[in-house]
Design an enzyme around this catalytic site. Structure first.
Site, PDB file in Angstrom:
ATOM      1  N   ILE A   1      -2.783  41.504  32.993  1.00  0.00           N
ATOM      2  CA  ILE A   1      -2.819  42.459  34.096  1.00  0.00           C
ATOM      3  C   ILE A   1      -4.032  42.210  34.993  1.00  0.00           C
ATOM      4  O   ILE A   1      -3.945  42.321  36.217  1.00  0.00           O
ATOM      5  CB  ILE A   1      -2.865  43.898  33.550  1.00  0.00           C
ATOM      6  CG1 ILE A   1      -1.645  44.180  32.674  1.00  0.00           C
ATOM      7  CG2 ILE A   1      -2.941  44.920  34.678  1.00  0.00           C
ATOM      8  CD1 ILE A   1      -1.805  45.393  31.778  1.00  0.00           C
TER       9      ILE A   1
ATOM     10  N   PHE B   1       3.502  41.592  28.586  1.00  0.00           N
ATOM     11  CA  PHE B   1       2.200  41.549  29.258  1.00  0.00           C
ATOM     12  C   PHE B   1       1.208  42.427  28.512  1.00  0.00           C
ATOM     13  O   PHE B   1       1.576  43.317  27.734  1.00  0.00           O
ATOM     14  CB  PHE B   1       2.328  42.008  30.718  1.00  0.00           C
ATOM     15  CG  PHE B   1       2.745  43.449  30.878  1.00  0.00           C
ATOM     16  CD1 PHE B   1       1.809  44.458  30.976  1.00  0.00           C
ATOM     17  CD2 PHE B   1       4.093  43.792  30.921  1.00  0.00           C
ATOM     18  CE1 PHE B   1       2.192  45.779  31.125  1.00  0.00           C
ATOM     19  CE2 PHE B   1       4.495  45.112  31.066  1.00  0.00           C
ATOM     20  CZ  PHE B   1       3.537  46.107  31.171  1.00  0.00           C
ATOM     21  N   CYS B   2      -0.081  42.139  28.746  1.00  0.00           N
ATOM     22  CA  CYS B   2      -1.172  42.931  28.177  1.00  0.00           C
ATOM     23  C   CYS B   2      -2.358  42.827  29.130  1.00  0.00           C
ATOM     24  O   CYS B   2      -2.250  42.267  30.217  1.00  0.00           O
ATOM     25  CB  CYS B   2      -1.519  42.467  26.767  1.00  0.00           C
ATOM     26  SG  CYS B   2      -2.001  40.731  26.660  1.00  0.00           S
ATOM     27  N   THR B   3      -3.502  43.335  28.739  1.00  0.00           N
ATOM     28  CA  THR B   3      -4.643  43.429  29.654  1.00  0.00           C
ATOM     29  C   THR B   3      -5.111  42.063  30.136  1.00  0.00           C
ATOM     30  O   THR B   3      -5.209  41.809  31.334  1.00  0.00           O
ATOM     31  CB  THR B   3      -5.810  44.177  28.989  1.00  0.00           C
ATOM     32  OG1 THR B   3      -5.348  45.436  28.496  1.00  0.00           O
ATOM     33  CG2 THR B   3      -6.939  44.397  29.976  1.00  0.00           C
TER      34      THR B   3
ATOM     35  N   GLY C   1      -4.176  38.944  28.266  1.00  0.00           N
ATOM     36  CA  GLY C   1      -3.306  37.882  27.799  1.00  0.00           C
ATOM     37  C   GLY C   1      -3.341  37.611  26.316  1.00  0.00           C
ATOM     38  O   GLY C   1      -2.420  37.007  25.770  1.00  0.00           O
TER      39      GLY C   1
END
Length: 304
Positions: free
Chosen positions: A203, A174-176, A178
């Site tokens: 996120i 996951f990241c901020t 995508g």
């Protein structure tokens, strides 16, 4: 209220430079601030402005080659979260430094926020946070592995050194928003990992949709604008930014002896020299003068 739109799209732009000026001119005309990156692999950025202006810019981007299915995430702010407008040409819209990585070819399995908790709690799943160390420091998911990378470019080396830890594991990333996972999941698939998943919308989409009482998220999420961090419901978080090192700090950290506005904080006070600090003080002085004049900065640059 200002509308904030965070977007990215991987597509083929043979001549991104030809797209730069029209996009800049439209943003300027519509009162939009923020940052947009253009590269041969697509577009990435976050912009803010009046509802009508955001709609006009999004319509323009959707009309670009291969962008008709553009997706974006929206939030609001009572103030303009960007000081200026930047439209940049880059080699990559998110820098990983891996020329063979191509998210247009294949990526991991997208997982909706509603299904994310069940996935990451499965015993055969390893959850990896692909963000930079200073982002992870203020919030992450339950049980997530922090690679402690200072830059996304460091991720391939971290994986090479740690891949033995994940034998027979499914990988969830996951990241901020995508975009980093589009590249990191493609990279792991290319490295022979068979089952790779990533959080659809990142996120930000999770915090927007997941009720706080059911959440597996702890802390706040760093964002690259004047809000600095957001929490559940995308409510603005408590953090402020150290304008010397660009790390998030809490308001009470500004009372620490290492803190000087625009010059240093407890994270970076020992990382910079006296000459650096003198330069930062001069920069802060010029920023204050520009703000006093009410200047609105518009920047068009080409960075390799």
């Amino acid at each position: 209220m200002y509308t904030i739109a965070a977007l990215y799209h991987f597509t083929r732009f043979p001549d991104p430079a030809s797209l730069q000026a029209p996009l800049l001119n439209l943003c300027e005309a519509e009162g939009i601030s923020g940052s947009l990156l253009l590269a041969q692999e697509g577009i990435n950025g976050t912009i803010a402005g009046p509802r009508s202006g955001i709609d006009a810019v999004l319509a323009h981007i959707r009309a670009l080659p291969g962008c008709s299915d553009l997706e974006w995430k929206e939030s609001t702010s009572a103030y303009q979260p960007f000081r200026r407008l930047k439209v940049r040409l880059k080699n990559e819209i998110v820098a990983m430094g891996q020329p063979d990585v191509d998210p247009r070819a294949r990526v991991g399995h997208y997982v909706d926020p509603a299904d994310w908790n069940d996935l990451i709690r499965a015993p055969d799943v390893a959850v990896i946070d692909t963000r930079n160390d200073y982002e992870v420091a203020i919030g992450t998911f339950d049980g997530a592995i922090d690679p402690e990378t200072a830059s996304f470019r460091d991720f391939p080396a971290w994986w090479e050194a740690n891949k033995h830890r994940f034998h027979n594991k499914r990988i969830a990333m996951f990241c901020t928003g995508g975009i980093r996972c589009e590249k990191s999941t493609n990279y792991l698939l290319g490295q022979g990992v068979e089952e790779v998943y990533h959080l659809k919308g990142g996120i930000l989409k999770y915090l927007e949709e997941m009720p706080e009482a059911e959440s597996a998220w702890n802390g706040d999420c760093f964002v690259f604008d004047a809000r600095v961090s957001v929490g559940h419901g995308l409510r603005e978080g408590p953090h402020v930014l150290c304008y010397a090192c660009r790390r998030p700090i809490l308001p009470e950290d500004r009372t620490r002896p290492e803190y000087e506005h625009g010059v240093s904080c407890h994270h970076c006070a020992q990382e910079t020299s006296a000459d650096d600090k003198a330069r930062f003080r001069e920069r802060q002085k010029q920023i204050a003068l520009a703000e006093a004049r009410g200047a609105r900065h518009i920047k068009i640059v080409h960075e390799g």
